[in-house]
Every structure is written in C-alpha cells, then in structure tokens.
Design a protein around this motif. Structure first.
Motif, mmCIF file in Angstrom:
data_model
loop_
_atom_site.group_PDB
_atom_site.id
_atom_site.type_symbol
_atom_site.label_atom_id
_atom_site.label_comp_id
_atom_site.label_asym_id
_atom_site.label_seq_id
_atom_site.Cartn_x
_atom_site.Cartn_y
_atom_site.Cartn_z
ATOM 1 N N SER A 160 2.591 3.538 -5.828
ATOM 2 C CA SER A 160 2.389 2.324 -4.472
ATOM 3 C C SER A 160 1.183 1.131 -4.346
ATOM 4 N N ALA A 161 1.534 -0.004 -3.341
ATOM 5 C CA ALA A 161 0.852 -1.014 -3.162
ATOM 6 C C ALA A 161 -0.419 -0.180 -2.707
ATOM 7 N N THR A 181 4.131 4.311 3.820
ATOM 8 C CA THR A 181 3.017 3.474 4.444
ATOM 9 C C THR A 181 2.968 3.833 5.581
ATOM 10 N N GLY A 182 4.069 3.414 5.742
ATOM 11 C CA GLY A 182 4.672 3.624 7.988
ATOM 12 C C GLY A 182 4.065 4.436 8.362
HETATM 13 C C1 MLT Z 1 2.622 0.576 -0.577
HETATM 14 O O1 MLT Z 1 2.074 0.956 -0.304
HETATM 15 O O2 MLT Z 1 3.708 0.597 -1.756
HETATM 16 C C2 MLT Z 1 4.206 -0.165 0.510
HETATM 17 O O3 MLT Z 1 3.111 -0.267 1.740
HETATM 18 C C3 MLT Z 1 5.286 1.215 1.004
HETATM 19 C C4 MLT Z 1 5.476 0.782 2.057
HETATM 20 O O4 MLT Z 1 6.239 -0.042 2.651
HETATM 21 O O5 MLT Z 1 5.361 2.125 2.536
#
Ligand code: MLT
Length: 320
Positions: A156-157, A181-182
C-alpha cells in the motif's frame, strides 16, 4: 490463414458494435481498498463526474486486502467489456515485485484508460503523541521500542511511505496493517495506534480539525491546503519525496473504442470545476489531459514497476 484474418475482422467488428451503444448498463469500479480511505474518495469523485459524462451509473465495489492484489485480481479476471474497471495507485506497480505469486502479469494484464491524480503523503500521529516536530519524532523513536505505524497492507502507499521513512531514519516501528487507510485513520483518531503515513486526501480534514498531528508532507513544496505543515525535506529528512499517482485500468482485451470512450470521459471529468475544487480541497491534483490517456497510464505502470523492482529486491521485503 483466411479463417484467422476473418476471425480477427469479426472480433474488431463486434468490438466496435459493442462500443457504439456503450455504456448501456451500470459500470462497476473495483477499488482495492476499504471504503472511506483515499483511494475510495478519489474513485468516488471520479466516478460521479465520469458517470455524468457517460450517462450511466458507475458503482464502487470495495475489495480491500493483500495490498490491493485481491481487488486487482478480480478486475483482471473480469470480462473485458468495459463494465468492470479498476482504480488504483502506485501499489499496482509495487505489488508486481512484492508479491511473487501474483496470478497475473501486471505489465500485460490491463488495457489502461488513463491516470487521474497525483497525491502527496503526510507523516502523521495521534493527537496526543508526545513529539511535536519531525526531529522530535525521530529522537523519540530512537529511545522507544514499541511505537506503532499503521498501513493498508504490504504494497500500500502507506506501507511504501513507512518503509521509506524507516530506511531513511534507520528506525524500526511496529507495523499494524489494515484493509485500507480509512479504518487506519479511525484507529489513529481513536488513539489505538501511534503513527502513520497516509495520503493527504485522507489526512487533510483530520489535520485541520486537530484530530491528528502532522509532522511533514512528502512534496517538494508545502501544500496550499496545509500551509503550516513543513515538507519532510524542510523538517530534516533531506530529499524525502513521495508522490502517489492514481489511474483507471480495464482488463486486457477491452475493445480500444470502449477504452477511448472512457479516457475521453475521464479527460472531460477532470476539467469540471467542481471536480478540480473537490480534489484541491483534499490536496490531490488532477493530472493534465496528456496523462489521462491509455499510453500515459501504460508507460507510468511499466516504468514504475521497473523503478521499484530493484528497490524492493534490495530491501528483500516480499509479501509472500
Ligand atoms: C494506501 O495506503 O495504499 C491507501 O491509502 C489505501 C486506501 O486507499 O485505503
């Protein structure tokens, strides 16, 4: 030979016939992260604007987990008819190396539609976390063993940003993975975890509302929406920069005429003043028209896979 040529001509003809009345039913956009997070937000703004242009509903389906690879696999397996699309980010490129058992070849698996936005990251913490600046944070982490950092799974990012932070500072934090990340943000606001690194799309509101603390943004210059938050470089992490691109991808084999229709709708949507404002308010920047194209999305995907592969291999950080 004649049969092969005939079959090819018939396939093209069927593709353009399908494209003519496309879309004639709702389109599903798979978001490979939980609802309420940055990818979800960017996807909903984009889908709403594109559906106005296309005259059809675009429905969001959140398929989080395994660093976005579960939702991505669902799109790769879908019929290439333009009715199932993926919206995802740089994680699509990093997963190609992080996950050695992927059931698809990322470089070949898509008919890309176009890029959507560029989003910066922010280094953040729960509101009552002791350190107040990035250098205080680094000093604090040096003397504590059990500081937690949330992310949305390997690839993830948030994971990439945390990995970069740990490698720059030579510090180790305890990683807490979520389906997006929500949900991570809920726990950060609720003080269940200590720190995180997330897209400004998701953090601008809680930072301005003082529900969480911000130490730095990962862009070259400060963000208009968060003028008091220094860049990581200003705050002491020299050269620390991370930009998260998002794009739309259809399964490979989707007729080019349908891909073009989608790409044109995307370009129109990104120029809508309301869309530009909504993206601006959450610190993400719509790409210029020449990047909202199939070629730009494919070349970004390919070059990002090649850029991250040696970094991930050198770190020996695989997801399997
Ligand atoms: C991520 O970290 O890849 C994103 O924030 C995931 C997301 O959109 O919930």
């Amino acid at each position: 030979m004649r049969r092969v040529v005939l079959a090819a001509i018939m396939a093209v003809a069927a593709g353009s016939a399908a494209a003519q009345d496309y879309p004639n039913k709702p389109i599903t956009i798979v978001v490979p992260a939980a609802a309420g997070g940055p990818t979800d937000t960017i996807s909903r703004v984009t889908a709403q604007a594109m559906s106005k242009v296309l005259g059809q509903q675009m429905l969001i389906e959140n398929v989080g987990g395994a660093g976005g690879t579960l939702g991505t696999a669902r799109v790769v397996r879908a019929a290439p008819d333009g009715y199932t699309l993926l919206i995802y980010h740089v994680g699509l490129a990093t997963a190609a190396t992080l996950y050695r058992q992927l059931p698809y070849d990322t470089k070949q698996a898509f008919a890309p539609v176009g890029l959507i936005t560029d989003a910066p990251m922010t280094i953040i913490a729960r509101s009552d976390f002791e350190p107040n600046t990035l250098s205080e944070l680094v000093a604090y982490l040096k003397s504590r063993e059990k500081t937690t950092i949330g992310n949305a799974g390997v690839g993830s990012a948030a994971h990439l940003c945390g990995m970069l932070f740990m490698s720059e500072t030579k510090l180790q934090l305890t990683t807490v993975p979520y389906r997006g990340t929500g949900p991570m943000m809920n726990d950060l606001i609720g003080k269940q975890i200590d720190t995180g690194c997330d897209q400004a799309t998701n953090t601008t509101g809680p930072i301005l509302g003082k529900q969480i603390k911000a130490y730095a943004v990962t862009t070259k210059s400060r963000l208009k929406s968060l003028p008091d938050v220094p860049t990581a470089d200003e705050a002491g992490l020299k050269g620390f920069e991370l930009n998260i691109w998002h794009g739309i991808f259809a399964p490979k084999g989707t007729p080019p005429a349908i891909v073009d229709k989608l790409s044109n709708a995307l370009k129109t949507a990104l120029k809508e003043p309301d869309v530009m404002k909504r993206f601006n308010d959450i610190s993400t920047t719509p790409v210029p028209e020449n990047r909202a194209t199939p070629n730009a999305a494919q070349s970004t995907l390919t070059s990002e896979i090649d850029r991250w592969a040696p970094i991930i291999k050198a770190a020996g950080q695989f997801a399997d």
